[in-house]
Motif scaffolding. Structure first.
Motif, PDB file in Angstrom:
ATOM      1  N   HIS A  22       0.888  -1.167   0.000  1.00 50.01           N
ATOM      2  CA  HIS A  22       0.000   0.000   0.000  1.00 50.01           C
ATOM      3  C   HIS A  22       0.926   1.217   0.000  1.00 50.01           C
ATOM      4  N   PHE A  23       0.951   1.939  -1.118  1.00 53.06           N
ATOM      5  CA  PHE A  23       1.892   3.043  -1.276  1.00 53.06           C
ATOM      6  C   PHE A  23       1.186   4.385  -1.126  1.00 53.06           C
ATOM      7  N   VAL A  24       1.811   5.267  -0.324  1.00 51.92           N
ATOM      8  CA  VAL A  24       1.279   6.615  -0.093  1.00 51.92           C
ATOM      9  C   VAL A  24       2.212   7.603  -0.776  1.00 51.92           C
ATOM     10  N   CYS A  43       5.692  -6.879  -7.470  1.00 49.86           N
ATOM     11  CA  CYS A  43       4.541  -7.295  -6.668  1.00 49.86           C
ATOM     12  C   CYS A  43       3.324  -6.423  -6.974  1.00 49.86           C
ATOM     13  N   ASN A  44       2.239  -6.748  -6.319  1.00 45.66           N
ATOM     14  CA  ASN A  44       1.024  -5.960  -6.437  1.00 45.66           C
ATOM     15  C   ASN A  44       1.176  -4.674  -5.623  1.00 45.66           C
ATOM     16  N   VAL A  45       0.712  -3.564  -6.162  1.00 47.06           N
ATOM     17  CA  VAL A  45       0.792  -2.276  -5.471  1.00 47.06           C
ATOM     18  C   VAL A  45      -0.559  -1.577  -5.525  1.00 47.06           C
ATOM     19  N   ILE A  46      -1.022  -1.148  -4.361  1.00 39.26           N
ATOM     20  CA  ILE A  46      -2.210  -0.308  -4.263  1.00 39.26           C
ATOM     21  C   ILE A  46      -1.716   1.107  -3.972  1.00 39.26           C
ATOM     22  N   ALA A  47      -2.116   2.067  -4.779  1.00 41.86           N
ATOM     23  CA  ALA A  47      -1.624   3.437  -4.609  1.00 41.86           C
ATOM     24  C   ALA A  47      -2.777   4.429  -4.760  1.00 41.86           C
ATOM     25  N   PRO A  97      -9.951  -2.287   1.156  1.00 44.33           N
ATOM     26  CA  PRO A  97      -9.001  -2.477   0.055  1.00 44.33           C
ATOM     27  C   PRO A  97      -9.684  -2.957  -1.218  1.00 44.33           C
ATOM     28  N   ASP A  98      -9.241  -2.402  -2.331  1.00 50.81           N
ATOM     29  CA  ASP A  98      -9.775  -2.772  -3.637  1.00 50.81           C
ATOM     30  C   ASP A  98      -8.914  -3.907  -4.193  1.00 50.81           C
ATOM     31  N   GLY A  99      -9.279  -5.132  -3.878  1.00 54.43           N
ATOM     32  CA  GLY A  99      -8.495  -6.274  -4.320  1.00 54.43           C
ATOM     33  C   GLY A  99      -7.731  -6.898  -3.173  1.00 54.43           C
ATOM     34  N   ALA A 100      -6.463  -7.148  -3.398  1.00 50.18           N
ATOM     35  CA  ALA A 100      -5.641  -7.826  -2.394  1.00 50.18           C
ATOM     36  C   ALA A 100      -5.481  -6.961  -1.139  1.00 50.18           C
TER      37      ALA A 100
END
Length: 228
Positions: A22-24, A43-47, A97-100
């Protein structure tokens, strides 16, 4: 040997595929920045987009936009509103969270300050990497906001200092020795006060682009996930 190497590669791939960052993002950056692109190679990244900027009125949580909303315009109040709104965006994203589901929180500069606030308030309780966090910079420029102590550097620092040692061991601050934007002394003071580890990147500037491009950010992420 070849079979063992193949099994090790499979274990590595499985580990990396299970990681979700989870990136801010930073003040004038966004969800498609360089750090996000490099992490997505692994990897997977949520931003989540915080809609933050200083002077771009098209950005929802920009300083200038918040100035216009105030009856008595104040740079100090407007910046506090921007910070509070950015924390709220990330709080909501972590809650739904949207997804993982994220396994590690990474924040850069302004986003590092936002991430620190999320850890301090208990929204996030897990591995965390704070890159050149712009925590004290807000008050150095404009001063502290009366009546909003939960946003203050002192309050966030005290809350981080009170974290259990086991959680602190999952956190690290990374700061370049040649940072021209946020003084390295800010991170030294933060880590001294909280007991959180500090990694100083020799010659690293504010963006820590070489640190990222050479894979050191990824190594750091894996380190906090492994507990070291």
């Amino acid at each position: 040997m070849a079979a063992e190497s193949a099994r090790e590669a499979e274990r590595t791939d499985a580990f990396e595929n299970a990681i979700c960052v989870h990136f801010v993002h930073g003040l004038e950056s966004g969800p498609g920045g360089y750090k996000v692109q490099k992490m997505r190679e692994r990897c997977n990244v949520i931003a989540p987009d915080m809609g933050m900027s200083l002077w771009n009125p098209l950005r929802e949580n920009s300083l200038v936009r918040n100035l216009f909303k105030l009856r008595w315009p104040s740079m100090r109040e407007a910046l506090a509103d921007s910070f509070e709104s950015c924390v709220a965006v990330q709080r909501e994203a972590l809650a739904h969270p949207d997804g993982a589901r994220p396994t590690v929180l990474v924040g850069s500069s302004w986003g590092g300050a936002v991430a620190a606030a999320l850890v301090a308030e208990g929204t996030w309780r897990g591995p965390t990497v704070l890159m050149c966090p712009a925590l004290a910079e807000r008050e150095r420029k404009l001063g502290e906001i009366e009546g909003r102590q939960e946003l203050s550097t002192a309050h966030i620092t005290a809350s981080l200092a009170a974290l259990p040692d086991a959680l602190k061991r999952q956190c690290i601050v990374v700061h370049g020795t040649a940072d021209e934007t946020i003084p390295l002394e800010d991170s030294r003071a933060l880590c001294e006060a909280t007991g959180i580890r500090l990694r100083e990147v020799e010659g690293g500037r504010h963006g820590l682009s070489t640190f990222v491009s050479e894979g050191q950010l990824w190594i750091t992420i894996r380190g906090v996930l492994d507990g070291h």
